[in-house]
Design a protein around this motif. Structure first.
Motif, PDB file in Angstrom:
ATOM      1  N   THR A  98       6.613   1.291  -2.193  1.00 41.13           N
ATOM      2  CA  THR A  98       6.287   0.201  -3.108  1.00 41.13           C
ATOM      3  C   THR A  98       7.101  -1.011  -2.679  1.00 41.13           C
ATOM      4  O   THR A  98       8.330  -0.927  -2.599  1.00 41.13           O
ATOM      5  CB  THR A  98       6.672   0.573  -4.552  1.00 41.13           C
ATOM      6  OG1 THR A  98       6.035   1.807  -4.892  1.00 41.13           O
ATOM      7  CG2 THR A  98       6.244  -0.514  -5.535  1.00 41.13           C
ATOM      8  N   ALA A  99       6.421  -2.111  -2.380  1.00 42.85           N
ATOM      9  CA  ALA A  99       7.140  -3.305  -1.920  1.00 42.85           C
ATOM     10  C   ALA A  99       7.894  -3.925  -3.091  1.00 42.85           C
ATOM     11  O   ALA A  99       7.360  -4.065  -4.191  1.00 42.85           O
ATOM     12  CB  ALA A  99       6.160  -4.312  -1.336  1.00 42.85           C
ATOM     13  N   THR A 100       9.142  -4.288  -2.834  1.00 41.07           N
ATOM     14  CA  THR A 100       9.905  -5.028  -3.837  1.00 41.07           C
ATOM     15  C   THR A 100       9.190  -6.343  -4.122  1.00 41.07           C
ATOM     16  O   THR A 100       8.620  -6.956  -3.213  1.00 41.07           O
ATOM     17  CB  THR A 100      11.322  -5.314  -3.304  1.00 41.07           C
ATOM     18  OG1 THR A 100      11.922  -4.070  -2.926  1.00 41.07           O
ATOM     19  CG2 THR A 100      12.205  -5.983  -4.350  1.00 41.07           C
ATOM     20  N   TYR A 112       1.555  -2.167  -2.111  1.00 34.73           N
ATOM     21  CA  TYR A 112       1.870  -0.788  -1.740  1.00 34.73           C
ATOM     22  C   TYR A 112       1.523  -0.570  -0.278  1.00 34.73           C
ATOM     23  O   TYR A 112       0.555  -1.138   0.237  1.00 34.73           O
ATOM     24  CB  TYR A 112       1.074   0.206  -2.595  1.00 34.73           C
ATOM     25  CG  TYR A 112       1.383   0.111  -4.063  1.00 34.73           C
ATOM     26  CD1 TYR A 112       2.404   0.866  -4.626  1.00 34.73           C
ATOM     27  CD2 TYR A 112       0.661  -0.745  -4.897  1.00 34.73           C
ATOM     28  CE1 TYR A 112       2.701   0.774  -5.979  1.00 34.73           C
ATOM     29  CE2 TYR A 112       0.954  -0.856  -6.250  1.00 34.73           C
ATOM     30  CZ  TYR A 112       1.969  -0.082  -6.790  1.00 34.73           C
ATOM     31  OH  TYR A 112       2.267  -0.177  -8.121  1.00 34.73           O
ATOM     32  N   PRO A 130      -3.219   1.551  -8.464  1.00 38.70           N
ATOM     33  CA  PRO A 130      -3.563   1.075  -7.116  1.00 38.70           C
ATOM     34  C   PRO A 130      -3.016   1.966  -6.010  1.00 38.70           C
ATOM     35  O   PRO A 130      -3.653   2.108  -4.960  1.00 38.70           O
ATOM     36  CB  PRO A 130      -2.926  -0.319  -7.054  1.00 38.70           C
ATOM     37  CG  PRO A 130      -2.231  -0.555  -8.321  1.00 38.70           C
ATOM     38  CD  PRO A 130      -2.469   0.579  -9.257  1.00 38.70           C
ATOM     39  N   THR A 156      -0.420  -6.559  -9.298  1.00 38.25           N
ATOM     40  CA  THR A 156       0.863  -7.257  -9.337  1.00 38.25           C
ATOM     41  C   THR A 156       1.765  -6.866  -8.185  1.00 38.25           C
ATOM     42  O   THR A 156       2.703  -7.594  -7.860  1.00 38.25           O
ATOM     43  CB  THR A 156       1.616  -6.899 -10.637  1.00 38.25           C
ATOM     44  OG1 THR A 156       1.722  -5.473 -10.704  1.00 38.25           O
ATOM     45  CG2 THR A 156       0.888  -7.419 -11.864  1.00 38.25           C
ATOM     46  N   THR A 157       1.507  -5.709  -7.592  1.00 37.81           N
ATOM     47  CA  THR A 157       2.499  -5.098  -6.713  1.00 37.81           C
ATOM     48  C   THR A 157       1.819  -4.647  -5.426  1.00 37.81           C
ATOM     49  O   THR A 157       0.684  -4.157  -5.462  1.00 37.81           O
ATOM     50  CB  THR A 157       3.134  -3.890  -7.431  1.00 37.81           C
ATOM     51  OG1 THR A 157       3.593  -4.318  -8.709  1.00 37.81           O
ATOM     52  CG2 THR A 157       4.285  -3.311  -6.637  1.00 37.81           C
ATOM     53  N   SER A 185      11.023  -0.853  -3.478  1.00 31.75           N
ATOM     54  CA  SER A 185      11.678  -0.363  -4.694  1.00 31.75           C
ATOM     55  C   SER A 185      11.555   1.151  -4.780  1.00 31.75           C
ATOM     56  O   SER A 185      12.219   1.785  -5.585  1.00 31.75           O
ATOM     57  CB  SER A 185      11.053  -1.002  -5.930  1.00 31.75           C
ATOM     58  OG  SER A 185       9.728  -0.558  -6.088  1.00 31.75           O
TER      59      SER A 185
END
Lengths: 438, 425
Positions: free
Chosen positions: A330-332, A251, A145, A248-249, A310
């Motif tokens: 990258t967001a924690t 950005y 992503p 899941t994450t 992170s």
């Protein structure tokens, strides 16, 4: 050569130009029984037109698939028999091919590169087969992503300049480009007067120049078209991209218009990036592969140590024309994009407003000084740096890099931060993950 | 003959009074030094209910010691342009960095401090925990990682140290405490299990003096060893599909349990794997899947033996509609090499390649350090680089054919696929 107390082993470089225009750079490095050969072409995805994006990269692929004098099935094995490795890559300003192997393979390596310049086959079936390989390469990248976001942010940051499209090309163009278009592109740009050959390793420069003349001397010059790229109009307002997909994450990416390598702002910007996200160096082939020293970097302390991200990375690459300065986060897990963006903005605005402390600038410069040593640790890396700067920027640039970094002042860094990281010339990208459907 | 002359490394070994091993190789290529410190502290030694403990230790070991705060470590590294890396695998943990030669003593002392005296400040533990959880979430969204981890599980079982994910699971990571990190460090870090390798522009005397100063007064009980638990070898085909509907491409991981690195047949397996999925773009696999069928950008195999029998893993990324065709092509290549062995020329070229590539593999300080650490870990001897050409040269056609026949059986393969589901055509 001595730069600020570091002694770099003296390595003499020979430069020659054949009658057909081929530029040759040879550097003798006798520490290992190896030689690295790189051929560089001044053609990249920044030279492509809408409708044929990705053609340069596809041509690079086709140039591994047999020549008049090297049947397709014998391409593999020539360098391997000398313990060698080979590869190639395409980016916005350049296409390049390399072999690194035992020094005794020099003639074979030069032969491959001479064949590649003139005699590639472009068998129609091979072109078709490679079409799906490249589409697979593109789709593999889309699985990430953050890479998808990078592509969208780049395409949004540019309105007119061809740096806007991805080097691999748009999927629709990859489905449409014909064998004849590939071949025409190859014939137009793969000519000695559009190329630089770099040889670094355990060889004698005179021997190399004689061998190069034997292999390349008879190739007629071409008529490479002048590089004409539409200039990018000044950006007058923030642009935003939001991708929402299963994932899941989260950005976050920022992109600003960056100085080209020859712009006076380039080295202050390089120091600024080192202070914000840690120094990478200037080797596109190797410097971005590992994490940079960044624990004291502004954005690392504010965002990673602050628990919001992170990972943070910055990218300023030497390019022929103004490309982008990017910051990626990258967001924690559990942190929402708005709070991450606000905190990143605040940290950047602090630097725009107050500049950097002297110790931060000094540290950034020390980091770059070390990275320039680390990124030249093999004949392959040295040859890459010589060919890259010769092709993308021009002669003499590489020799001045260390001194140019050293000369940067805190005032210059504050000035580029203020002018170049403005909100109105920024493109912001979000990747917001959606819960996967069951 | 086209194989380059092997000039050979000339490392010096020095054993400190407490049993720690120091190996120094001086080079003069660049004014830099690579320092690596390896210990027997990999995932194998974790308590079975705390998967990811070794990984977690690797993330937090360098974030504060008795002598230096996390901030002081950060400053020492960043001021010198140095990235400290901590890598964790099944058996070992390795702390390493490359620095300018002028900074050698400073960085060596810092690594010594990190290895000997981490204190795990609570705030650091929590920050790193959040990073690990984020990284696990990213892995859950990555088809290549999902397929590879699923394959490890199919091959070794979810509870085997070789079968579990190195980072652990969110559930285990949430349960790891500061105390469990400290206890794991105390139980695994000791001079008797420490292997220091220094490579670069530094004299042997300078490096050994420095190692003595930093490590000589370190005492700790010898860590208990743990044997690799037995692995049940499966005699059947196992296949698993992980649906990831939002992805563009499917990742295939296909593999077998092989042999130990210490097995006498290691070199035959190494040669066999190179033929199957390495030579050129990716051996026979890439020749078929990428070159002939145009199905994938990458198709290759990796062979990763350890103290216990490691895996041979075939990987390819393909259009979701081509998964069956690609697995079929892998089956064909596996079956063919297993049944017929390699061709004479293939074997000769591969051996020539592997022998010829040694100088290239030993070109940089970092790659020499990695080679020496591996040689040391498996007890291959400090002259392993000089013996390696002979060991490869001695591999016979019969050995490779036998290895292929024993291993490459599609009916015993484990196959994991992660990607978008496709409606049956």
């Amino acid at each position: 050569m001595a730069v600020s107390g570091i002694t770099i082993p003296d390595r003499s470089t020979r430069v020659a130009r054949l009658d057909n225009g081929l530029k040759v750079v040879v550097q003798e490095v006798h520490t290992a029984p190896l030689v690295s050969v790189w051929s560089w072409y001044r053609i990249g995805s920044g030279d492509e037109r809408p409708g044929s994006t990705g053609v340069s990269h596809w041509v690079e692929h086709m140039n591994f698939k047999g020549t008049t004098n090297i049947p397709r099935e014998q391409m593999k094995g020539i360098v391997e028999r000398f313990g060698g490795t080979w590869n190639g890559y395409t980016w916005i300003d350049q296409t390049t091919f390399l072999e690194t192997a035992a020094r005794s393979a020099l003639d074979q390596m030069l032969f491959i590169e001479a064949e590649r310049m003139t005699n590639c086959l472009y068998d129609p079936d091979e072109c078709e087969s490679e079409r799906t390989v490249i589409i697979s390469e593109l789709q593999g990248g889309e699985n990430d992503p953050d890479q998808l976001l990078d592509t969208e942010v780049t395409a949004t940051a540019f309105r007119a300049h061809p740096y806007r499209h991805p080097t691999i090309g748009w999927l629709e163009d990859l489905r449409a480009i014909s064998r004849d278009e590939l071949y025409a592109h190859y014939r137009r740009y793969y000519v000695p007067d559009n190329a630089t050959l770099v040889v670094v390793g355990d060889v004698g420069a005179d021997d190399v120049l004689r061998a190069v003349d034997r292999q390349f001397g008879r190739i007629p010059p071409g008529d490479p078209p002048p590089r004409r790229r539409p200039p990018e109009p000044a950006q007058i307002g923030e642009r935003r991209v939001l991708i929402e997909r299963g994932g899941t994450t989260a950005y976050l990416r920022f992109a600003w218009h960056a100085p080209s390598a020859t712009d006076a702002d380039f080295f202050p910007m390089l120091v600024l990036d080192a202070a914000l996200t840690g120094a990478k160096g200037l080797n596109l082939w190797s410097s971005f592969r590992g994490a940079p020293p960044q624990r004291k970097a502004r954005l690392y302390t504010a965002l990673v140590e602050g628990g919001l991200a992170s990972m943070v990375s910055g990218a300023l690459v030497a390019t022929a024309e103004p490309f982008l300065y990017g910051i990626a986060l990258t967001a924690t897990e559990g942190v929402a994009l708005p709070s991450l963006e606000d905190a990143a903005r605040a940290a950047i605005e602090d630097v725009r407003h107050d500049g950097l402390r002297e110790d931060e600038v000094a540290r950034a410069k020390r980091q770059l000084r070390a990275r320039l040593v680390f990124e030249s640790d093999s004949v392959t890396n040295i040859a890459h740096q010589i060919g890259y700067f010769e092709t993308v920027v021009g002669p003499g640039f590489l020799d001045r890099v260390a001194a140019s970094v050293e000369a940067v002042t805190p005032e210059q860094v504050a000035d580029v931060a203020r002018r170049r990281l403005a909100r109105e010339s920024c493109t912001v990208g979000w990747f917001r993950p959606l819960e996967r459907r069951a | 003959m086209t194989v380059a002359a092997i000039s050979g490394l000339s490392p010096l070994r020095h054993v400190l009074s407490n049993g720690a091993n120091v190996i120094v190789q001086e080079t003069a290529f660049s004014p830099a030094v690579t320092i690596t410190a390896a210990l027997h502290a990999g995932g194998l030694y974790e308590p079975d209910n705390l998967t990811g403990l070794a990984w977690f230790l690797g993330r937090v070991i360098d974030r504060g010691t008795a002598a230096r705060s996390a901030d002081a470590i950060a400053e020492a590294l960043d001021d010198r342009g140095v990235t400290l890396r901590v890598s964790v695998n099944r058996h070992t943990m390795m702390v390493s960095c490359t620095c300018l030669a002028e900074d050698f003593e400073d960085l060596f002392a810092l690594i010594g401090d990190v290895v000997r005296g981490p204190v795990f400040p609570p705030a650091e533990v929590e920050k790193r925990r959040a990073e690990i959880v984020t990284a696990i979430r990213q892995d859950q969204d990555n088809p290549a990682v999902r397929a590879s981890e699923a394959l490890q599980q199919l091959l070794y079982g979810a509870d085997h140290p070789y079968g579990r994910p190195g980072k652990g699971t969110i559930e285990t990571v949430e349960r790891i405490t500061r105390e469990s990190l400290a206890a794991f460090h105390a139980s695994r870090f000791a001079p008797s299990s420490l292997s220091l390798v220094v490579v670069g522009e530094v004299s042997q005397a300078r490096a050994i003096d420095c190692a003595s100063e930093v490590f000589d007064d370190w005492t700790a009980a010898e860590p208990a060893d743990r044997a690799v638990p037995p692995i049940e070898s499966a005699a059947t085909r196992r296949q698993l599909f992980i649906p990831m509907p939002d992805k563009s491409q499917s990742d295939i991981a296909y593999g077998f349990v092989t042999i130990s690195r210490l097995d006498p047949e290691y070199y035959a397996y190494w040669v066999m794997n190179n033929i199957l999925g390495q030579f050129g773009l990716g051996g026979r696999l890439a020749e078929n899947i990428r070159e002939r069928q145009g199905m994938a950008y990458y198709a290759f195999s990796g062979f990763d033996p350890s103290i216990g029998p490691g895996p041979l893993v075939i990987r390819a990324g393909v259009d979701p509609r081509n998964v069956e065709r690609a697995v079929g092509a892998i089956d064909v290549e596996v079956e063919t090499l297993g049944t017929h062995g390699p061709a004479d020329q293939e074997l000769a070229e591969t051996k020539q390649f592997l022998i010829g590539s040694i100088p290239r593999l030993l070109e940089t300080n970092q790659s020499i350090a990695a080679f020496l650490q591996t040689s040391e870990f498996f007890g291959l001897g400090l002259d392993h680089d000089r013996r390696l050409p002979g060991l490869v040269e001695a591999v016979t056609m019969e050995q490779v054919a036998r290895a292929a026949q024993a291993l490459l059986r599609p009916d015993r393969a484990a196959v994991a696929i992660a990607g978008p589901p496709v409606e049956a055509a």
